[in-house]
Design an enzyme around this catalytic site. Structure first.
Site, PDB file in Angstrom:
ATOM      1  N   LYS A 191     -19.094  21.286  10.071  1.00 42.50           N
ATOM      2  CA  LYS A 191     -18.656  21.781   8.764  1.00 42.50           C
ATOM      3  C   LYS A 191     -19.753  22.603   8.093  1.00 42.50           C
ATOM      4  O   LYS A 191     -20.935  22.244   8.162  1.00 42.50           O
ATOM      5  CB  LYS A 191     -18.291  20.582   7.866  1.00 42.50           C
ATOM      6  CG  LYS A 191     -17.963  20.928   6.414  1.00 42.50           C
ATOM      7  CD  LYS A 191     -16.655  21.648   6.236  1.00 42.50           C
ATOM      8  CE  LYS A 191     -16.401  22.010   4.760  1.00 42.50           C
ATOM      9  NZ  LYS A 191     -15.231  22.880   4.587  1.00 42.50           N
TER      10      LYS A 191
ATOM     11  N   CYS B 115     -17.250  32.054   2.328  1.00 41.95           N
ATOM     12  CA  CYS B 115     -16.435  30.994   1.735  1.00 41.95           C
ATOM     13  C   CYS B 115     -15.768  31.509   0.457  1.00 41.95           C
ATOM     14  O   CYS B 115     -16.452  31.931  -0.471  1.00 41.95           O
ATOM     15  CB  CYS B 115     -17.286  29.767   1.404  1.00 41.95           C
ATOM     16  SG  CYS B 115     -16.313  28.530   0.508  1.00 41.95           S
TER      17      CYS B 115
HETATM   18  C1  DHB Z   1     -14.620  26.309   2.631  1.00 39.48           C
HETATM   19  C2  DHB Z   1     -13.723  27.294   2.976  1.00 39.48           C
HETATM   20  C3  DHB Z   1     -14.142  28.355   3.759  1.00 39.48           C
HETATM   21  O1  DHB Z   1     -13.296  29.336   4.140  1.00 39.48           O
HETATM   22  C4  DHB Z   1     -15.450  28.414   4.162  1.00 39.48           C
HETATM   23  O2  DHB Z   1     -15.851  29.437   4.898  1.00 39.48           O
HETATM   24  C5  DHB Z   1     -16.346  27.430   3.808  1.00 39.48           C
HETATM   25  C6  DHB Z   1     -15.918  26.369   3.030  1.00 39.48           C
HETATM   26  C7  DHB Z   1     -14.189  25.199   1.786  1.00 39.48           C
HETATM   27  O3  DHB Z   1     -13.413  25.440   0.854  1.00 39.48           O
HETATM   28  O4  DHB Z   1     -14.668  24.077   2.002  1.00 39.48           O
END
Ligand code: DHB
Length: 299
Positions: free
Chosen positions: A35, A118
């Site tokens: 993540k 993100c």
């Molecule tokens: C999240 C969503 C994304 O597209 C990303 O690249 C990183 C984090 C999120 O909302 O957690």
């Protein structure tokens, strides 16, 4: 970096905890992407923050993660699966990214995917849409990173933007380019309930799945063309079948990641897509991905 197949998981879905990452480790995914992490742990946005929708998914998770220190530790444990472990780094500023990468430099991760895209942090624009900031963060991170460092990009929609992004990328020469992240700030509406389907940010969130495959293919293709095939492209966006994966390789990708389909189907998706791709190659008489990579014809 050697991969057993060209199919692995995209950063985001089911990759926050060690349990979830072990499931990816035990699956046929050819790498484990963790993540996207920040300096400090984050709870993320309010629920509901993910929804499956007719042709894909929408999410506004808000970067829920355990903080980079945990992922440095997880890397040790995950190495036993005998496949590359990739850290996804999404610091909230350049200094955070540098600090996080410093720590991964001394860990057993095989590569770093720097997330410049993100869309779900309130008040934080996507770095990939601010070319001056993108140039700065790449300058500061590529020089101090001791691991192969790739860049995860948002989708672009205009040839001028592709060219500007490619110019910056070529200057810093990342080890790979991952495209695309979700299409940011989309809105899905449930007409029966007269409501959004996720709660944060008034229902706006990142769109994934079949909706975004043509945009993802366009980005994979354009960056393959603009970098002369010299930087490996990792294609992501709407891969549900071996045929989808084939299209990304034809566009120029070296590997594909799976996000929404992994959320919906679970870890069996990696084996199914890899097997379907193998079967398609056989049917077409190809021996390897190199036989057709990038060789998209114009009709
Ligand atoms: C999240 C969503 C994304 O597209 C990303 O690249 C990183 C984090 C999120 O909302 O957690």
């Amino acid at each position: 970096m050697a991969l057993r197949t060209c199919v692995f998981n995209a950063a985001g879905p089911k990759d926050v905890t060690l349990d979830e990452l072990e499931t990816i480790g035990k699956s046929r995914a050819s790498a484990i992407v963790m993540k996207s992490c920040t300096l400090e742990p984050r709870q993320g946005n309010e629920e509901p923050r993910y929804s499956d929708v007719e042709k894909g998914s929408i999410n506004s998770m808000g970067l829920p993660n355990l903080g980079y220190r945990e992922y440095v530790k997880f890397a040790d444990a995950l190495k036993k699966h005998g496949k590359p472990v990739i850290a996804s780094v999404s610091g909230l500023c350049t200094a955070d990214n540098v600090e996080i990468i410093k720590s991964f430099n001394d860990s057993p991760v095989d590569a770093i995917e720097l997330n410049l895209s993100c869309p779900n942090i309130k008040g934080k624009p996507q770095i990939g849409y601010d070319f001056a900031q993108m140039d700065e963060v790449l300058r500061e991170t590529t020089k101090m990173c001791k691991k192969p460092i790739g860049v995860k990009l948002p989708p672009y929609f205009d040839f001028v933007h592709f060219e500007e992004a490619a110019r910056i990328l070529k200057k810093h020469n990342p080890a790979f380019i991952t495209c695309i992240n979700s299409i940011g700030n989309a809105l899905v509406i449930d007409a029966d309930k007269e409501s959004t389907v996720i709660r944060p940010k008034g229902g706006f969130g990142g769109l994934g799945g079949a909706y975004i495959k043509p945009t993802a293919l366009a980005n994979a293709r354009k960056f393959y063309e603009l970098t002369g095939g010299k930087i490996p492209i990792v294609g992501v966006g709407g891969v549900f079948t071996g045929r989808d994966a084939f299209e990304f390789i034809l566009a120029g990708a070296t590997a594909v990641q799976i996000g929404t389909a992994f959320m919906q189907e679970g870890a069996g998706v990696f084996e199914r897509v890899a097997d379907e791709l193998m079967l398609l190659l056989k049917t077409k008489g190809y021996d390897s991905l190199d036989d057709f990579r990038g060789k998209l014809k114009t009709c």
